[in-house]
Design a protein around this motif. Structure first.
Motif, PDB file in Angstrom:
ATOM      1  N   ARG A 118     -45.940 -39.279 -12.643  1.00 24.02           N
ATOM      2  CA  ARG A 118     -44.891 -38.666 -11.820  1.00 24.02           C
ATOM      3  C   ARG A 118     -44.707 -39.392 -10.487  1.00 24.02           C
ATOM      4  O   ARG A 118     -43.768 -39.110  -9.754  1.00 24.02           O
ATOM      5  CB  ARG A 118     -45.194 -37.194 -11.550  1.00 24.02           C
ATOM      6  N   LYS A 119     -45.570 -40.337 -10.203  1.00 22.66           N
ATOM      7  CA  LYS A 119     -45.475 -41.030  -8.909  1.00 22.66           C
ATOM      8  C   LYS A 119     -44.377 -42.090  -8.961  1.00 22.66           C
ATOM      9  O   LYS A 119     -44.202 -42.780  -9.959  1.00 22.66           O
ATOM     10  CB  LYS A 119     -46.812 -41.647  -8.539  1.00 22.66           C
ATOM     11  N   LYS A 120     -43.659 -42.211  -7.876  1.00 25.88           N
ATOM     12  CA  LYS A 120     -42.528 -43.147  -7.801  1.00 25.88           C
ATOM     13  C   LYS A 120     -43.041 -44.565  -7.550  1.00 25.88           C
ATOM     14  O   LYS A 120     -43.970 -44.746  -6.754  1.00 25.88           O
ATOM     15  CB  LYS A 120     -41.576 -42.715  -6.686  1.00 25.88           C
ATOM     16  N   PRO A 121     -42.442 -45.543  -8.221  1.00 32.32           N
ATOM     17  CA  PRO A 121     -42.879 -46.932  -7.985  1.00 32.32           C
ATOM     18  C   PRO A 121     -42.481 -47.391  -6.583  1.00 32.32           C
ATOM     19  O   PRO A 121     -41.449 -46.976  -6.045  1.00 32.32           O
ATOM     20  CB  PRO A 121     -42.124 -47.722  -9.061  1.00 32.32           C
ATOM     21  N   LEU A 122     -43.295 -48.257  -6.018  1.00 32.65           N
ATOM     22  CA  LEU A 122     -43.052 -48.775  -4.676  1.00 32.65           C
ATOM     23  C   LEU A 122     -42.522 -50.202  -4.749  1.00 32.65           C
ATOM     24  O   LEU A 122     -42.985 -51.006  -5.554  1.00 32.65           O
ATOM     25  CB  LEU A 122     -44.337 -48.745  -3.843  1.00 32.65           C
TER      26      LEU A 122
ATOM     27  N   ARG B 251     -47.055 -29.608  -1.911  1.00 30.47           N
ATOM     28  CA  ARG B 251     -45.899 -29.400  -2.783  1.00 30.47           C
ATOM     29  C   ARG B 251     -44.635 -30.014  -2.169  1.00 30.47           C
ATOM     30  O   ARG B 251     -43.754 -30.508  -2.896  1.00 30.47           O
ATOM     31  CB  ARG B 251     -45.699 -27.916  -3.057  1.00 30.47           C
ATOM     32  N   ALA B 252     -44.533 -29.999  -0.851  1.00 31.89           N
ATOM     33  CA  ALA B 252     -43.376 -30.623  -0.192  1.00 31.89           C
ATOM     34  C   ALA B 252     -43.379 -32.130  -0.424  1.00 31.89           C
ATOM     35  O   ALA B 252     -42.332 -32.741  -0.679  1.00 31.89           O
ATOM     36  CB  ALA B 252     -43.395 -30.316   1.302  1.00 31.89           C
ATOM     37  N   VAL B 253     -44.554 -32.765  -0.346  1.00 29.64           N
ATOM     38  CA  VAL B 253     -44.652 -34.201  -0.608  1.00 29.64           C
ATOM     39  C   VAL B 253     -44.286 -34.501  -2.058  1.00 29.64           C
ATOM     40  O   VAL B 253     -43.577 -35.466  -2.351  1.00 29.64           O
ATOM     41  CB  VAL B 253     -46.069 -34.710  -0.294  1.00 29.64           C
ATOM     42  N   ALA B 254     -44.745 -33.665  -2.980  1.00 29.96           N
ATOM     43  CA  ALA B 254     -44.463 -33.887  -4.398  1.00 29.96           C
ATOM     44  C   ALA B 254     -42.975 -33.735  -4.708  1.00 29.96           C
ATOM     45  O   ALA B 254     -42.465 -34.353  -5.647  1.00 29.96           O
ATOM     46  CB  ALA B 254     -45.277 -32.922  -5.253  1.00 29.96           C
ATOM     47  N   ALA B 255     -42.253 -32.917  -3.911  1.00 29.38           N
ATOM     48  CA  ALA B 255     -40.839 -32.650  -4.186  1.00 29.38           C
ATOM     49  C   ALA B 255     -39.912 -33.728  -3.628  1.00 29.38           C
ATOM     50  O   ALA B 255     -38.724 -33.742  -3.949  1.00 29.38           O
ATOM     51  CB  ALA B 255     -40.443 -31.296  -3.602  1.00 29.38           C
TER      52      ALA B 255
ATOM     53  N   THR C 105     -37.848 -37.112  -3.077  1.00 27.79           N
ATOM     54  CA  THR C 105     -37.312 -38.137  -3.987  1.00 27.79           C
ATOM     55  C   THR C 105     -37.606 -39.540  -3.481  1.00 27.79           C
ATOM     56  O   THR C 105     -37.552 -40.494  -4.250  1.00 27.79           O
ATOM     57  CB  THR C 105     -35.796 -37.969  -4.150  1.00 27.79           C
ATOM     58  N   LYS C 106     -37.876 -39.672  -2.195  1.00 29.41           N
ATOM     59  CA  LYS C 106     -38.205 -40.982  -1.641  1.00 29.41           C
ATOM     60  C   LYS C 106     -39.715 -41.196  -1.709  1.00 29.41           C
ATOM     61  O   LYS C 106     -40.488 -40.248  -1.556  1.00 29.41           O
ATOM     62  CB  LYS C 106     -37.721 -41.082  -0.193  1.00 29.41           C
ATOM     63  N   PRO C 107     -40.158 -42.422  -1.939  1.00 29.07           N
ATOM     64  CA  PRO C 107     -41.596 -42.681  -2.048  1.00 29.07           C
ATOM     65  C   PRO C 107     -42.327 -42.375  -0.751  1.00 29.07           C
ATOM     66  O   PRO C 107     -41.808 -42.593   0.351  1.00 29.07           O
ATOM     67  CB  PRO C 107     -41.663 -44.175  -2.397  1.00 29.07           C
ATOM     68  N   VAL C 108     -43.553 -41.862  -0.904  1.00 29.41           N
ATOM     69  CA  VAL C 108     -44.369 -41.458   0.241  1.00 29.41           C
ATOM     70  C   VAL C 108     -45.705 -42.191   0.183  1.00 29.41           C
ATOM     71  O   VAL C 108     -46.377 -42.197  -0.848  1.00 29.41           O
ATOM     72  CB  VAL C 108     -44.617 -39.940   0.251  1.00 29.41           C
ATOM     73  N   ILE C 109     -46.063 -42.822   1.300  1.00 28.55           N
ATOM     74  CA  ILE C 109     -47.372 -43.460   1.452  1.00 28.55           C
ATOM     75  C   ILE C 109     -48.137 -42.676   2.507  1.00 28.55           C
ATOM     76  O   ILE C 109     -47.649 -42.491   3.620  1.00 28.55           O
ATOM     77  CB  ILE C 109     -47.235 -44.927   1.878  1.00 28.55           C
ATOM     78  N   VAL C 110     -49.326 -42.199   2.158  1.00 30.29           N
ATOM     79  CA  VAL C 110     -50.140 -41.400   3.077  1.00 30.29           C
ATOM     80  C   VAL C 110     -51.301 -42.249   3.572  1.00 30.29           C
ATOM     81  O   VAL C 110     -52.024 -42.853   2.785  1.00 30.29           O
ATOM     82  CB  VAL C 110     -50.663 -40.127   2.378  1.00 30.29           C
ATOM     83  N   GLY C 111     -51.451 -42.292   4.890  1.00 30.98           N
ATOM     84  CA  GLY C 111     -52.588 -42.967   5.509  1.00 30.98           C
ATOM     85  C   GLY C 111     -53.225 -42.018   6.507  1.00 30.98           C
ATOM     86  O   GLY C 111     -52.790 -41.959   7.665  1.00 30.98           O
ATOM     87  N   VAL C 112     -54.202 -41.262   6.073  1.00 32.51           N
ATOM     88  CA  VAL C 112     -54.821 -40.232   6.904  1.00 32.51           C
ATOM     89  C   VAL C 112     -56.271 -40.595   7.163  1.00 32.51           C
ATOM     90  O   VAL C 112     -57.060 -40.761   6.221  1.00 32.51           O
ATOM     91  CB  VAL C 112     -54.733 -38.847   6.235  1.00 32.51           C
TER      92      VAL C 112
ATOM     93  N   ALA D  97     -49.425 -37.905  -3.002  1.00 31.48           N
ATOM     94  CA  ALA D  97     -48.518 -38.969  -2.556  1.00 31.48           C
ATOM     95  C   ALA D  97     -48.387 -40.053  -3.612  1.00 31.48           C
ATOM     96  O   ALA D  97     -49.217 -40.197  -4.509  1.00 31.48           O
ATOM     97  CB  ALA D  97     -49.023 -39.566  -1.241  1.00 31.48           C
ATOM     98  N   ASP D  98     -47.326 -40.845  -3.476  1.00 33.81           N
ATOM     99  CA  ASP D  98     -47.105 -41.955  -4.408  1.00 33.81           C
ATOM    100  C   ASP D  98     -48.126 -43.064  -4.211  1.00 33.81           C
ATOM    101  O   ASP D  98     -48.412 -43.826  -5.129  1.00 33.81           O
ATOM    102  CB  ASP D  98     -45.689 -42.502  -4.217  1.00 33.81           C
ATOM    103  N   LEU D  99     -48.683 -43.172  -2.990  1.00 32.97           N
ATOM    104  CA  LEU D  99     -49.734 -44.153  -2.732  1.00 32.97           C
ATOM    105  C   LEU D  99     -50.613 -43.646  -1.612  1.00 32.97           C
ATOM    106  O   LEU D  99     -50.122 -43.162  -0.593  1.00 32.97           O
ATOM    107  CB  LEU D  99     -49.140 -45.516  -2.350  1.00 32.97           C
ATOM    108  N   ARG D 100     -51.930 -43.744  -1.797  1.00 31.02           N
ATOM    109  CA  ARG D 100     -52.877 -43.383  -0.753  1.00 31.02           C
ATOM    110  C   ARG D 100     -53.408 -44.657  -0.106  1.00 31.02           C
ATOM    111  O   ARG D 100     -53.967 -45.521  -0.771  1.00 31.02           O
ATOM    112  CB  ARG D 100     -54.042 -42.589  -1.332  1.00 31.02           C
ATOM    113  N   ALA D 101     -53.188 -44.802   1.200  1.00 33.28           N
ATOM    114  CA  ALA D 101     -53.703 -45.938   1.955  1.00 33.28           C
ATOM    115  C   ALA D 101     -54.987 -45.524   2.668  1.00 33.28           C
ATOM    116  O   ALA D 101     -55.151 -44.365   3.059  1.00 33.28           O
ATOM    117  CB  ALA D 101     -52.672 -46.430   2.973  1.00 33.28           C
TER     118      ALA D 101
END
Length: 453
Positions: free
Chosen positions: A136-140, A228-232, A234-241, A254-258
């Motif tokens: 379900r993750k969007k390609p980057l 759930r907001a991140v999953a909804a 449509t634009k790809p999301v990269i999380v760096g926490v 997220a679509d990618l975890r940094a």
């Protein structure tokens, strides 16, 4: 070393201090397995070796604690006096002083046990729903030129991201969507900031970032609503926490975890130095292909020209023939002059009055000379016109002249000339050569003319 009877009959054995400390330590290891203890930190120190030493106390008691560098490097924060901690370790005796202590192997802030349990339950729930599935993750993309950064304006993570993007991708447009990243209001603010970034036409990818911290500090990123907001989106999301060791629920959704905010910025862009190097390499490749194509085309033209008579050679041959004709004409004139001279001599000898005969012969000679000159000039002009006509004819017959008249010639995929309709097959790819370029065509049908007509 000592049997059970000796232990129950201490009057039979005199113990050394070290032996007693060893026996007490052995007893503690046997009867007290590793456990968790809660208390308030007092007198925290960090030795040059990297080991931590502190006292854990409550209202009525204290416990000396030691945490060696190999274990404390895994802790995401630095304890300080007054912190309420939960420590895990083994109760033991410090043999050199005979002091009672706990050798700590794990530390967490007090109350995190319940939070961690909530974290695990939410993780299991969302994983069962498929929110962590890679399908379900969007390609980057490799390069983004419109980047949204969702974080606090006071966060060090924002400075790290902006510095990295400025150095690595000056071509990118960056928009910052402010939000709290810690506290009770943080989840709602994060969701609103994400939705604003989602709705912006100037955003291609979203970076959700913040610095490191404890489990409590990062709890907004373990909120189910935020996940759930991140999953909804449509634009790809990269999380760096946080740091590489910090893991939150949003990381999995997220679509990618940094690993860090800086790494998130790097994943969203490509270095301008790398792009410049690739452009230069592409230019070299294009130049190489063009030179090779030009060389092959030149060879094909040379081969084609060898099959056609060279107009210059034809003109040269015509000039040589003209020179031969000129020489023959000069010889003829010379011969004619000699013959006329001889006749003049004979006539002169036959004259009764030589002066009168000579005058007549001179008149005749002048006339003949004029006629001869006129004939020679006429012949010369005719030869020149023939030479010009031949030159123009050869020019008109050259391939480029024919092409300029609107004609063309056809070659197959190997560059061979097509001279007959019978040499063409349906579906074959051909090249039509015009004066100003080529056209690539494919034969969809062909018709043979009836030779009888």
């Amino acid at each position: 070393m000592y049997n059970q009877s000796d232990f129950h009959n201490p009057e039979n054995v005199v113990w050394t201090v070290s032996e007693l400390n060893d026996r007490v330590s052995q007893t503690l290891f046997t009867h007290f397995p590793p456990l968790w203890v809660a208390g308030e930190v007092r007198g925290f120190t960090r030795a040059a070796s990297g080991h931590w030493y502190f006292t854990l106390k409550d209202a009525t008691g204290e416990l000396a604690c030691a945490m060696f560098a190999g274990h404390n490097r895994k802790v995401g924060f630095l304890p300080k006096t007054g912190d309420h901690l939960e420590v895990h370790g083994q109760v033991s005796i410090y043999r050199a002083r005979g002091s009672y202590q706990m050798v700590v192997d794990s530390v967490r802030q007090a109350g995190l046990g319940q939070l961690y349990e909530q974290f695990l339950k939410l993780k299991e729930k969302l994983q069962a729903e498929g929110l962590f599935d890679s399908s379900r993750k969007k390609p980057l993309k490799r390069i983004y030129t419109k980047i949204a950064v969702v974080t606090s304006l006071q966060a060090a993570a924002l400075r790290d991201v902006l510095t990295t993007l400025g150095r690595r991708a000056p071509y990118a447009k960056v928009m910052v969507f402010e939000t709290a990243v810690q506290g009770e209001e943080a989840p709602e603010e994060i969701i609103r900031a994400l939705q604003k970034a989602e709705g912006s036409t100037d955003v291609e990818v979203i970076l959700l970032v913040r610095g490191g911290g404890s489990l409590q500090d990062l709890w907004a990123f373990n909120d189910e609503r935020v996940a759930r907001a991140v999953a909804a989106l449509t634009k790809p999301v990269i999380v760096g926490v946080g740091h590489e060791s910090d893991v939150t629920i949003v990381d999995w959704v997220a679509d990618l975890r940094a690993a860090t905010p800086t790494a998130a910025a790097e994943h969203a862009t490509e270095s301008v130095d790398v792009l410049r190097s690739e452009v230069l390499q592409a230019q070299d490749n294009v130049r190489f292909v063009f030179n090779r194509y030009w060389s092959e085309l030149s060879q094909r033209i040379d081969s084609f020209m060898r099959e056609i008579p060279d107009p210059r050679q034809t003109v040269k041959q015509a000039q040589e023939r003209l020179q031969d004709t000129d020489q023959q004409l000069r010889s003829l004139i010379k011969l004619s002059w000699q013959m006329r001279s001889q006749r003049l001599q004979h006539c002169s000898e036959a004259l009764v009055h030589p002066a009168m005969r000579l005058e007549a012969e001179k008149t005749t000679f002048v006339r003949l000379n004029q006629e001869l000159s006129h004939s020679f000039s006429s012949k010369w002009r005719n030869c020149q016109r023939d030479c010009v006509s031949l030159t123009e004819l050869l020019t008109e017959l050259s391939p480029q002249a024919i092409l300029r008249k609107g004609y063309s010639y056809v070659t197959d995929s190997e560059g061979r000339f097509i001279k007959s309709n019978s040499a063409v097959n349906v579906g074959e790819n051909l090249t039509v050569h015009w004066q100003d370029g080529q056209s690539h065509v494919s034969v969809i049908d062909k018709t043979n003319d009836d030779p009888a007509h």
